[in-house]
Design a protein around this motif. Structure first.
Motif, PDB file in Angstrom:
ATOM      1  N   TRP A   9      45.333  54.799 -26.542  1.00  0.00           N
ATOM      2  CA  TRP A   9      44.847  55.052 -27.891  1.00  0.00           C
ATOM      3  C   TRP A   9      43.329  54.880 -27.940  1.00  0.00           C
ATOM      4  N   LEU A  55      52.949  48.979 -31.650  1.00  0.00           N
ATOM      5  CA  LEU A  55      52.763  49.046 -30.201  1.00  0.00           C
ATOM      6  C   LEU A  55      53.633  48.002 -29.518  1.00  0.00           C
ATOM      7  N   ARG A  61      59.605  47.468 -23.740  1.00  0.00           N
ATOM      8  CA  ARG A  61      60.188  48.436 -24.685  1.00  0.00           C
ATOM      9  C   ARG A  61      61.712  48.442 -24.581  1.00  0.00           C
ATOM     10  N   GLY A  62      62.353  48.925 -25.655  1.00  0.00           N
ATOM     11  CA  GLY A  62      63.810  49.036 -25.662  1.00  0.00           C
ATOM     12  C   GLY A  62      64.515  47.704 -25.906  1.00  0.00           C
ATOM     13  N   ARG A  63      63.787  46.690 -26.327  1.00  0.00           N
ATOM     14  CA  ARG A  63      64.418  45.385 -26.612  1.00  0.00           C
ATOM     15  C   ARG A  63      64.496  45.102 -28.106  1.00  0.00           C
ATOM     16  N   TYR A  65      61.910  45.101 -30.205  1.00  0.00           N
ATOM     17  CA  TYR A  65      60.709  44.424 -30.737  1.00  0.00           C
ATOM     18  C   TYR A  65      60.035  45.250 -31.842  1.00  0.00           C
ATOM     19  N   ALA A  66      59.924  46.571 -31.638  1.00  0.00           N
ATOM     20  CA  ALA A  66      59.280  47.395 -32.678  1.00  0.00           C
ATOM     21  C   ALA A  66      60.090  47.302 -33.974  1.00  0.00           C
ATOM     22  N   ALA A  88      53.634  59.117 -37.579  1.00  0.00           N
ATOM     23  CA  ALA A  88      54.434  58.750 -36.410  1.00  0.00           C
ATOM     24  C   ALA A  88      54.096  59.593 -35.196  1.00  0.00           C
ATOM     25  N   PHE A  91      57.052  59.045 -30.044  1.00  0.00           N
ATOM     26  CA  PHE A  91      57.770  57.829 -29.617  1.00  0.00           C
ATOM     27  C   PHE A  91      58.210  57.013 -30.830  1.00  0.00           C
ATOM     28  N   GLY A  92      57.369  57.002 -31.866  1.00  0.00           N
ATOM     29  CA  GLY A  92      57.643  56.156 -33.016  1.00  0.00           C
ATOM     30  C   GLY A  92      58.671  56.755 -33.967  1.00  0.00           C
ATOM     31  N   PRO A  94      61.667  58.240 -33.876  1.00  0.00           N
ATOM     32  CA  PRO A  94      63.084  57.822 -33.873  1.00  0.00           C
ATOM     33  C   PRO A  94      63.268  56.387 -34.359  1.00  0.00           C
TER      34      PRO A  94
HETATM   35  C1  LIG Z   1      57.442  53.465 -30.171  1.00  0.00           C
HETATM   36  C2  LIG Z   1      57.542  52.043 -29.631  1.00  0.00           C
HETATM   37  C3  LIG Z   1      56.684  51.152 -30.512  1.00  0.00           C
HETATM   38  C4  LIG Z   1      59.025  51.610 -29.720  1.00  0.00           C
HETATM   39  O1  LIG Z   1      59.092  50.225 -29.364  1.00  0.00           O
HETATM   40  P1  LIG Z   1      60.448  49.560 -28.848  1.00  0.00           P
HETATM   41  O2  LIG Z   1      60.287  48.089 -28.961  1.00  0.00           O
HETATM   42  O3  LIG Z   1      60.806  50.112 -27.513  1.00  0.00           O
HETATM   43  O4  LIG Z   1      61.524  50.084 -29.906  1.00  0.00           O
HETATM   44  P2  LIG Z   1      62.847  49.306 -30.300  1.00  0.00           P
HETATM   45  O5  LIG Z   1      63.453  48.750 -29.039  1.00  0.00           O
HETATM   46  O6  LIG Z   1      62.581  48.330 -31.388  1.00  0.00           O
HETATM   47  O7  LIG Z   1      63.724  50.492 -30.854  1.00  0.00           O
HETATM   48  C5  LIG Z   1      64.162  50.563 -32.208  1.00  0.00           C
HETATM   49  C6  LIG Z   1      65.218  51.635 -32.309  1.00  0.00           C
HETATM   50  O8  LIG Z   1      64.673  52.924 -32.014  1.00  0.00           O
HETATM   51  C7  LIG Z   1      65.330  53.500 -30.888  1.00  0.00           C
HETATM   52  N1  LIG Z   1      64.317  54.134 -30.042  1.00  0.00           N
HETATM   53  C8  LIG Z   1      63.193  53.565 -29.551  1.00  0.00           C
HETATM   54  N2  LIG Z   1      62.500  54.465 -28.834  1.00  0.00           N
HETATM   55  C9  LIG Z   1      63.216  55.612 -28.883  1.00  0.00           C
HETATM   56  C10 LIG Z   1      63.029  56.918 -28.332  1.00  0.00           C
HETATM   57  N3  LIG Z   1      61.949  57.232 -27.600  1.00  0.00           N
HETATM   58  N4  LIG Z   1      63.957  57.853 -28.570  1.00  0.00           N
HETATM   59  C11 LIG Z   1      65.070  57.566 -29.314  1.00  0.00           C
HETATM   60  N5  LIG Z   1      65.293  56.360 -29.867  1.00  0.00           N
HETATM   61  C12 LIG Z   1      64.371  55.404 -29.643  1.00  0.00           C
HETATM   62  C13 LIG Z   1      65.986  52.340 -30.172  1.00  0.00           C
HETATM   63  O9  LIG Z   1      67.137  52.768 -29.461  1.00  0.00           O
HETATM   64  C14 LIG Z   1      66.362  51.438 -31.325  1.00  0.00           C
HETATM   65  O10 LIG Z   1      67.521  51.921 -31.957  1.00  0.00           O
HETATM   66  P3  LIG Z   1      68.623  50.926 -32.619  1.00  0.00           P
HETATM   67  O11 LIG Z   1      67.886  50.175 -33.707  1.00  0.00           O
HETATM   68  O12 LIG Z   1      69.631  51.864 -33.172  1.00  0.00           O
HETATM   69  O13 LIG Z   1      69.105  50.040 -31.520  1.00  0.00           O
HETATM   70  C15 LIG Z   1      57.090  51.965 -28.150  1.00  0.00           C
HETATM   71  O14 LIG Z   1      57.768  52.956 -27.418  1.00  0.00           O
HETATM   72  C16 LIG Z   1      55.602  52.176 -27.971  1.00  0.00           C
HETATM   73  O15 LIG Z   1      54.805  51.228 -28.055  1.00  0.00           O
HETATM   74  N6  LIG Z   1      55.192  53.432 -27.663  1.00  0.00           N
HETATM   75  C17 LIG Z   1      53.770  53.774 -27.451  1.00  0.00           C
HETATM   76  C18 LIG Z   1      52.955  53.622 -28.715  1.00  0.00           C
HETATM   77  C19 LIG Z   1      53.524  54.441 -29.876  1.00  0.00           C
HETATM   78  O16 LIG Z   1      53.695  55.656 -29.772  1.00  0.00           O
HETATM   79  N7  LIG Z   1      53.811  53.737 -30.985  1.00  0.00           N
HETATM   80  C20 LIG Z   1      54.334  54.360 -32.189  1.00  0.00           C
HETATM   81  C21 LIG Z   1      53.219  54.666 -33.110  1.00  0.00           C
HETATM   82  S1  LIG Z   1      53.719  55.649 -34.470  1.00  0.00           S
END
Ligand SMILES: CC(C)(COP(=O)(O)OP(=O)(O)OC[C@H]1O[C@@H](n2cnc3c(N)ncnc32)[C@H](O)[C@@H]1OP(=O)(O)O)[C@@H](O)C(=O)NCCC(=O)NCCS
Length: 268
Positions: A9, A55, A61-63, A65-66, A88, A91-92, A94
């Motif tokens: 970013w 972020l 990721r996938g735990r 936390y977001a 969004a 990545f954000g 969904p």
């Molecule tokens: C987007 C981001 C913040 C997600 O963080 P994360 O901690 O992996 O997401 P979570 O584990 O909390 O996922 C929350 C839900 O979304 C789903 N999800 C997360 N990423 C996904 C993807 N790429 N495709 C589909 N579903 C997704 C998870 O399965 C979860 O679903 P559930 O609540 O039904 O179990 C992370 O991938 C990231 O930092 N990406 C780079 C920066 C970015 O693009 N940030 C978003 C800015 S708008």
């Protein structure tokens, strides 16, 4: 800063500092790894908090936390009777859909890598003048009218940080009809917000701001097709898209016909 840099970013320490000062920042800290995830809620209007800087470091990721951080920001907003909006990434989106966010207005990030010193061909440039402190009350009022939300501190801060990117456009009668601001980013100069009455006004403001040679990015609503074509003709290439999403009642009442470039997904 490590999290936003890892995600490639554009934010600088000054951008984070502005958000830490003006907004409601959340972090998720692990005992052995420090802060591994962030989310920020920035109150833009009495009805809507703007969520940004969501972020999570790659290895965590996938735990969930977001989701946990988003729930914290949304809960605080709800406690104050507010909904939420954001831009969004792919990545954000969904993650946000699962939390009740919807919306299909899209913005395209256009980026010009190299130092192209050619100026954008414009007409009407004479009506464009450098923005001064004395313009700020009118700039803030126009921004409020077009975006549908108040971000005075940010506008002031950017004018001070990069005065050469701050320009106003006035009608023959003196009335403020458009402006542009920009900021130096970690990887490129970001141009925007850009507010104008029409495409001719947008071109005139861009002519003033795009003459510098640094790598530049600009987030343009996809509905602004003519501006996108103009920028592509000047060497800009589409890099990625953002989706403007909101929870029920959180959508900003923006006038998209006059919003030619956003301030970025961090600042709306
Ligand atoms: C987007 C981001 C913040 C997600 O963080 P994360 O901690 O992996 O997401 P979570 O584990 O909390 O996922 C929350 C839900 O979304 C789903 N999800 C997360 N990423 C996904 C993807 N790429 N495709 C589909 N579903 C997704 C998870 O399965 C979860 O679903 P559930 O609540 O039904 O179990 C992370 O991938 C990231 O930092 N990406 C780079 C920066 C970015 O693009 N940030 C978003 C800015 S708008």
């Amino acid at each position: 800063m490590a999290l936003s840099t890892e995600a490639h970013w554009n934010q600088t320490e000054e951008d984070w500092a502005l958000l830490l000062e003006q907004a409601d920042p959340w972090g998720l800290e692990l005992p052995d790894a420090g802060v591994v995830a962030t989310a920020v809620g920035w109150d833009l209007s009495p009805a809507s908090t703007w969520i940004n800087m969501v972020l999570v470091t790659e290895s965590c990721r996938g735990r969930g936390y977001a989701r946990r951080l988003m729930q914290a920001v949304l809960e605080r907003a709800r406690d104050r009777g507010m909904a939420a909006a954001l831009d969004a990434t792919v990545f954000g989106a969904p993650v946000y859909e699962r939390l009740g966010f919807a919306g299909d207005d899209r913005l395209v990030r256009l980026k010009r890598e190299s130092a192209v010193l050619k100026e954008v061909e414009v007409s009407g440039k004479a009506t464009v003048v450098p923005m001064t402190t004395g313009d700020m009350a009118e700039v803030e009022a126009l921004d409020l009218m077009v975006l549908g939300a108040r971000r005075s501190g940010m506008l002031q801060c950017w004018r001070e940080r990069l005065p050469r990117a701050a320009w106003c456009q006035r009608a023959a009668g003196g009335e403020l009809i458009g402006f542009v601001l920009g900021r130096l980013g970690r990887v490129a100069t970001q141009v925007g917000p850009l507010i104008a009455q029409d495409i001719a006004g947008a071109r005139a403001l861009l002519g003033a701001v795009l003459s510098a040679g640094a790598a530049t990015m600009i987030d343009v609503p996809v509905k602004q097709e003519t501006l996108i074509e103009l920028l592509q003709g000047e060497g800009f290439r589409a890099e990625r898209e953002f989706r403007r999403m909101a929870t029920v009642g959180g959508q900003l009442p923006s006038d998209w016909s006059r919003y030619f470039a956003a301030a970025g997904p961090d600042f709306a």
